[in-house]
Design a protein around this motif. Sequence first.
Motif, mmCIF file in Angstrom:
data_model
loop_
_atom_site.group_PDB
_atom_site.id
_atom_site.type_symbol
_atom_site.label_atom_id
_atom_site.label_comp_id
_atom_site.label_asym_id
_atom_site.label_seq_id
_atom_site.Cartn_x
_atom_site.Cartn_y
_atom_site.Cartn_z
ATOM 1 N N PRO A 16 -8.843 13.686 -15.702
ATOM 2 C CA PRO A 16 -9.515 14.684 -14.866
ATOM 3 C C PRO A 16 -8.741 14.895 -13.563
ATOM 4 C CG PRO A 16 -11.082 13.056 -15.680
ATOM 5 C CD PRO A 16 -9.711 12.565 -16.033
ATOM 6 N N LYS A 17 -8.716 16.123 -13.106
ATOM 7 C CA LYS A 17 -7.975 16.468 -11.893
ATOM 8 C C LYS A 17 -8.429 15.579 -10.722
ATOM 9 C CE LYS A 17 -6.531 20.287 -9.053
ATOM 10 N NZ LYS A 17 -6.374 21.710 -8.948
ATOM 11 N N GLY A 18 -7.451 14.984 -10.064
ATOM 12 C CA GLY A 18 -7.717 14.163 -8.886
ATOM 13 C C GLY A 18 -7.992 12.696 -9.173
ATOM 14 N N TYR A 20 -6.252 10.421 -10.872
ATOM 15 C CA TYR A 20 -5.099 9.536 -10.670
ATOM 16 C C TYR A 20 -4.784 9.412 -9.180
ATOM 17 C CZ TYR A 20 -0.710 7.137 -11.470
ATOM 18 O OH TYR A 20 0.291 6.199 -11.468
ATOM 19 N N ASP A 21 -4.972 10.479 -8.429
ATOM 20 C CA ASP A 21 -4.769 10.405 -6.979
ATOM 21 C C ASP A 21 -5.760 9.432 -6.341
ATOM 22 O OD1 ASP A 21 -2.680 12.244 -7.047
ATOM 23 O OD2 ASP A 21 -4.033 13.951 -6.765
ATOM 24 N N GLU A 22 -6.998 9.432 -6.813
ATOM 25 C CA GLU A 22 -7.994 8.479 -6.314
ATOM 26 C C GLU A 22 -7.583 7.053 -6.653
ATOM 27 O OE1 GLU A 22 -12.043 9.335 -7.440
ATOM 28 O OE2 GLU A 22 -11.730 11.487 -7.098
ATOM 29 N N TYR A 23 -7.111 6.854 -7.860
ATOM 30 C CA TYR A 23 -6.645 5.540 -8.301
ATOM 31 C C TYR A 23 -5.481 5.061 -7.426
ATOM 32 C CZ TYR A 23 -4.227 2.157 -11.274
ATOM 33 O OH TYR A 23 -3.574 1.048 -11.758
ATOM 34 N N LYS A 24 -4.515 5.952 -7.186
ATOM 35 C CA LYS A 24 -3.364 5.587 -6.345
ATOM 36 C C LYS A 24 -3.820 5.263 -4.917
ATOM 37 C CE LYS A 24 0.616 6.142 -7.083
ATOM 38 N NZ LYS A 24 1.792 5.397 -7.409
ATOM 39 N N ALA A 25 -4.793 5.984 -4.397
ATOM 40 C CA ALA A 25 -5.327 5.711 -3.062
ATOM 41 C C ALA A 25 -5.974 4.326 -3.028
ATOM 42 C CB ALA A 25 -6.312 6.787 -2.651
ATOM 43 N N MET A 26 -6.689 3.977 -4.101
ATOM 44 C CA MET A 26 -7.296 2.653 -4.181
ATOM 45 C C MET A 26 -6.212 1.565 -4.197
ATOM 46 S SD MET A 26 -9.416 0.785 -7.209
ATOM 47 C CE MET A 26 -7.909 0.806 -8.138
ATOM 48 N N LEU A 27 -5.140 1.798 -4.946
ATOM 49 C CA LEU A 27 -4.036 0.834 -4.967
ATOM 50 C C LEU A 27 -3.410 0.695 -3.584
ATOM 51 C CD1 LEU A 27 -2.176 1.634 -8.322
ATOM 52 C CD2 LEU A 27 -3.793 -0.221 -7.846
ATOM 53 N N ALA A 28 -3.257 1.795 -2.869
ATOM 54 C CA ALA A 28 -2.695 1.753 -1.518
ATOM 55 C C ALA A 28 -3.608 0.951 -0.584
ATOM 56 C CB ALA A 28 -2.492 3.162 -0.982
ATOM 57 N N THR A 29 -4.909 1.129 -0.722
ATOM 58 C CA THR A 29 -5.861 0.361 0.091
ATOM 59 C C THR A 29 -5.738 -1.125 -0.205
ATOM 60 O OG1 THR A 29 -7.417 2.213 0.184
ATOM 61 C CG2 THR A 29 -8.321 0.023 0.592
ATOM 62 N N LEU A 30 -5.646 -1.460 -1.473
ATOM 63 C CA LEU A 30 -5.489 -2.870 -1.850
ATOM 64 C C LEU A 30 -4.181 -3.437 -1.306
ATOM 65 C CD1 LEU A 30 -6.775 -2.759 -5.536
ATOM 66 C CD2 LEU A 30 -7.920 -3.785 -3.554
ATOM 67 N N ARG A 31 -3.103 -2.656 -1.430
ATOM 68 C CA ARG A 31 -1.802 -3.092 -0.921
ATOM 69 C C ARG A 31 -1.888 -3.343 0.589
ATOM 70 N NH1 ARG A 31 1.551 0.809 -2.860
ATOM 71 N NH2 ARG A 31 2.146 -0.432 -4.643
ATOM 72 N N ASN A 32 -2.567 -2.454 1.303
ATOM 73 C CA ASN A 32 -2.720 -2.606 2.753
ATOM 74 C C ASN A 32 -3.555 -3.827 3.119
ATOM 75 O OD1 ASN A 32 -1.173 -0.338 3.262
ATOM 76 N ND2 ASN A 32 -2.937 1.030 3.347
ATOM 77 N N ARG A 33 -4.366 -4.296 2.197
ATOM 78 C CA ARG A 33 -5.190 -5.498 2.420
ATOM 79 C C ARG A 33 -4.469 -6.770 1.967
ATOM 80 N NH1 ARG A 33 -11.214 -3.422 0.641
ATOM 81 N NH2 ARG A 33 -11.415 -1.885 2.300
ATOM 82 N N GLY A 34 -3.223 -6.618 1.535
ATOM 83 C CA GLY A 34 -2.422 -7.773 1.179
ATOM 84 C C GLY A 34 -2.322 -8.077 -0.304
ATOM 85 N N VAL A 35 -2.926 -7.248 -1.143
ATOM 86 C CA VAL A 35 -2.830 -7.455 -2.585
ATOM 87 C C VAL A 35 -1.435 -7.029 -3.048
ATOM 88 C CG1 VAL A 35 -3.736 -6.743 -4.841
ATOM 89 C CG2 VAL A 35 -5.304 -7.112 -2.914
ATOM 90 N N ASN A 36 -0.861 -7.801 -3.932
ATOM 91 C CA ASN A 36 0.465 -7.498 -4.451
ATOM 92 C C ASN A 36 0.334 -6.475 -5.570
ATOM 93 O OD1 ASN A 36 3.024 -7.984 -6.081
ATOM 94 N ND2 ASN A 36 3.364 -9.213 -4.253
#
Length: 90
Positions: A16-18, A20-36
């Motif tokens: 669905p449109k958007g 994957y972008d939401e998923y990538k944003a979630m990954l970026a949030t996790l990365r910013n919290r120190g998740v590898n």
Amino acid sequence: IIVNMPLTESNMKLMPKGSYDEYKAMLATLRNRGVNVLDLNDSSFDLSCFRDTVHMNGRGGAKLLAAIATHINTNQDKLAGQRNQAQKTN
């Protein structure tokens, strides 16, 4: 380690449109919290790496495992620190 798995372009178009972008944003949030996070959904995995539009073939699987192993070897100290921190909080 969270691995963003390689996907074919045709599989990406089915989402669905958007989403994957939401998923990538979630990954970026996790990365910013120190998740590898290891993002392997890039151009290094082409159609020759897949058996069909979803599943990897032997070549793709070997390439995937090599990329994960390289990431682990390159980030051993950081990953060990994350593991030790997680053990302290449990």
